[in-house]
Write a protein that holds these residues in place. Sequence first.
Motif, PDB file in Angstrom:
ATOM      1  N   ILE A  42       0.883  -1.073  -0.069  1.00  0.00           N
ATOM      2  CA  ILE A  42       0.045  -0.041  -0.051  1.00  0.00           C
ATOM      3  C   ILE A  42       1.021   1.300   0.068  1.00  0.00           C
ATOM      4  O   ILE A  42       0.276   2.355   0.328  1.00  0.00           O
ATOM      5  CB  ILE A  42      -0.903  -0.026   1.338  1.00  0.00           C
ATOM      6  N   GLY A  43       2.278   1.094  -0.434  1.00  0.00           N
ATOM      7  CA  GLY A  43       3.091   2.183  -0.400  1.00  0.00           C
ATOM      8  C   GLY A  43       3.841   2.263  -1.666  1.00  0.00           C
ATOM      9  O   GLY A  43       5.013   2.976  -1.736  1.00  0.00           O
ATOM     10  N   ILE A 100       2.337   1.128   4.037  1.00  0.00           N
ATOM     11  CA  ILE A 100       1.559   2.416   3.958  1.00  0.00           C
ATOM     12  C   ILE A 100       2.123   3.343   4.873  1.00  0.00           C
ATOM     13  O   ILE A 100       2.172   4.806   4.961  1.00  0.00           O
ATOM     14  CB  ILE A 100       0.201   2.438   4.166  1.00  0.00           C
ATOM     15  N   ALA A 103       5.447   4.830   3.592  1.00  0.00           N
ATOM     16  CA  ALA A 103       5.468   5.738   2.385  1.00  0.00           C
ATOM     17  C   ALA A 103       5.084   7.307   2.906  1.00  0.00           C
ATOM     18  O   ALA A 103       5.382   8.192   2.464  1.00  0.00           O
ATOM     19  CB  ALA A 103       4.271   5.368   1.465  1.00  0.00           C
ATOM     20  N   GLU A 104       4.359   7.031   4.131  1.00  0.00           N
ATOM     21  CA  GLU A 104       3.915   8.325   4.715  1.00  0.00           C
ATOM     22  C   GLU A 104       5.183   9.009   5.363  1.00  0.00           C
ATOM     23  O   GLU A 104       5.317  10.259   5.356  1.00  0.00           O
ATOM     24  CB  GLU A 104       2.916   8.014   5.917  1.00  0.00           C
ATOM     25  N   ARG A 107       7.135  10.973   2.752  1.00  0.00           N
ATOM     26  CA  ARG A 107       6.515  11.979   2.328  1.00  0.00           C
ATOM     27  C   ARG A 107       6.371  13.220   3.422  1.00  0.00           C
ATOM     28  O   ARG A 107       6.853  14.405   3.400  1.00  0.00           O
ATOM     29  CB  ARG A 107       4.745  11.882   2.229  1.00  0.00           C
ATOM     30  N   GLY A 241       1.415  10.907  -2.551  1.00  0.00           N
ATOM     31  CA  GLY A 241       1.045  10.518  -1.559  1.00  0.00           C
ATOM     32  C   GLY A 241      -0.031   9.316  -1.412  1.00  0.00           C
ATOM     33  O   GLY A 241       0.179   8.526  -2.299  1.00  0.00           O
ATOM     34  N   ARG A 242      -0.772   8.956  -0.460  1.00  0.00           N
ATOM     35  CA  ARG A 242      -1.493   7.937  -0.320  1.00  0.00           C
ATOM     36  C   ARG A 242      -2.289   7.975  -1.298  1.00  0.00           C
ATOM     37  O   ARG A 242      -2.477   6.637  -2.158  1.00  0.00           O
ATOM     38  CB  ARG A 242      -2.409   7.795   1.038  1.00  0.00           C
ATOM     39  N   SER A 243      -2.830   8.957  -1.758  1.00  0.00           N
ATOM     40  CA  SER A 243      -3.755   8.767  -2.907  1.00  0.00           C
ATOM     41  C   SER A 243      -3.380   8.524  -4.204  1.00  0.00           C
ATOM     42  O   SER A 243      -4.121   7.745  -5.166  1.00  0.00           O
ATOM     43  CB  SER A 243      -4.488  10.305  -3.408  1.00  0.00           C
ATOM     44  N   THR A 245      -1.181   5.960  -4.540  1.00  0.00           N
ATOM     45  CA  THR A 245      -1.146   4.296  -4.527  1.00  0.00           C
ATOM     46  C   THR A 245      -2.243   3.848  -4.702  1.00  0.00           C
ATOM     47  O   THR A 245      -2.477   2.834  -5.599  1.00  0.00           O
ATOM     48  CB  THR A 245      -0.756   3.961  -2.963  1.00  0.00           C
ATOM     49  N   PHE A 246      -3.712   4.553  -4.358  1.00  0.00           N
ATOM     50  CA  PHE A 246      -4.745   4.106  -4.563  1.00  0.00           C
ATOM     51  C   PHE A 246      -4.896   4.064  -6.243  1.00  0.00           C
ATOM     52  O   PHE A 246      -5.799   3.399  -6.673  1.00  0.00           O
ATOM     53  CB  PHE A 246      -5.757   4.506  -3.611  1.00  0.00           C
TER      54      PHE A 246
END
Length: 329
Positions: A42-43, A100, A103-104, A107, A241-243, A245-246
Amino acid sequence: MDFLSTLFIDFGLQILSTVTAAFAIAAIGLNLHFGYTGLINIGQAGFMLLGAYGFAITVKFGGPFWLAVLVALAAATVFALILGLPTLKLRGDYLAIVTIAAAEIIRIVGGNQQLAPVTGGVAGIGNQVYSDAFTALSPFPQDGSFSLGPYTFPLTQGDSWFLRIVCWAVLAIVLVVVFLLMRSPWGRTIRGIREDEDAVRSLGKNVYLYKMQSLILGGAIGALGGVLFVLGASVQPDSLGRSQTFLLYTIVLLGGAATVFGPVLGSVLYFIIIIGLQDVVGQFIPAEIMSQEQIPQFGWIVVGVGLMLLVIFRPQGILGNKKELSFGD
């Protein structure tokens, strides 16, 4: 020019876009993790951002272009090792939690103002810092432009034909490499791990080592996508960022997980859908009902609903084989 002509020209722009190619490359790396090996990463945006920082910082402090690319790939490799060593012997959801969070961390550290002399802080690293190292490699003139049908771009500088050719050429190379890997004994082994790692382990295979190799290779491909992404933009910590990855998961699931060309088709279709929605809404929906600022958010809603319907009614994606892999099975 009528609306349909404008719409198809915009579709062509998205197909030629360097962003489409860069995200397709990063999605191929994610597909190697999730589609082929069954690793829930998730990263992936963290790998992209780390590759972008490794490349830009190396050039910023005087390194040549090719050394900067190698640093980006090395940073992704080290990052994958740090994530994989403590988690790959555990259940798959541990990797999801770790990736996840990691990855944060990248960032947040990238946006730390105390590190601004190196990372640029919140402002990031501007494209002008490293663009000359890339454009110096161009065989085309440094000035001038070229027109192909309705599309006119500079030959070398900025959002150029040279950048587009490089991005799509790298994408083609990555596709060939992944295609050959998946037809090799290594590829068949990681597919077996996805289906039943205990059965693969009973055959004497080192499952942990194969998972680590897949994590490193997919992460390095993601870092390469990050390098190509920032060549046409700038290194901004919040842009990956997270978005994102999605978004990459949307691309993989749309095109078809565990397929070679699925991420490419998914990336092209995703960006075509987004630009098509913006054009259609901007043309036919009055500003009193939906402002220009609300159109991108509406696009995300439509894509989200579409993804849910895809997972429910065609979980293998457009190119996927339901007998081999279905999301959620």
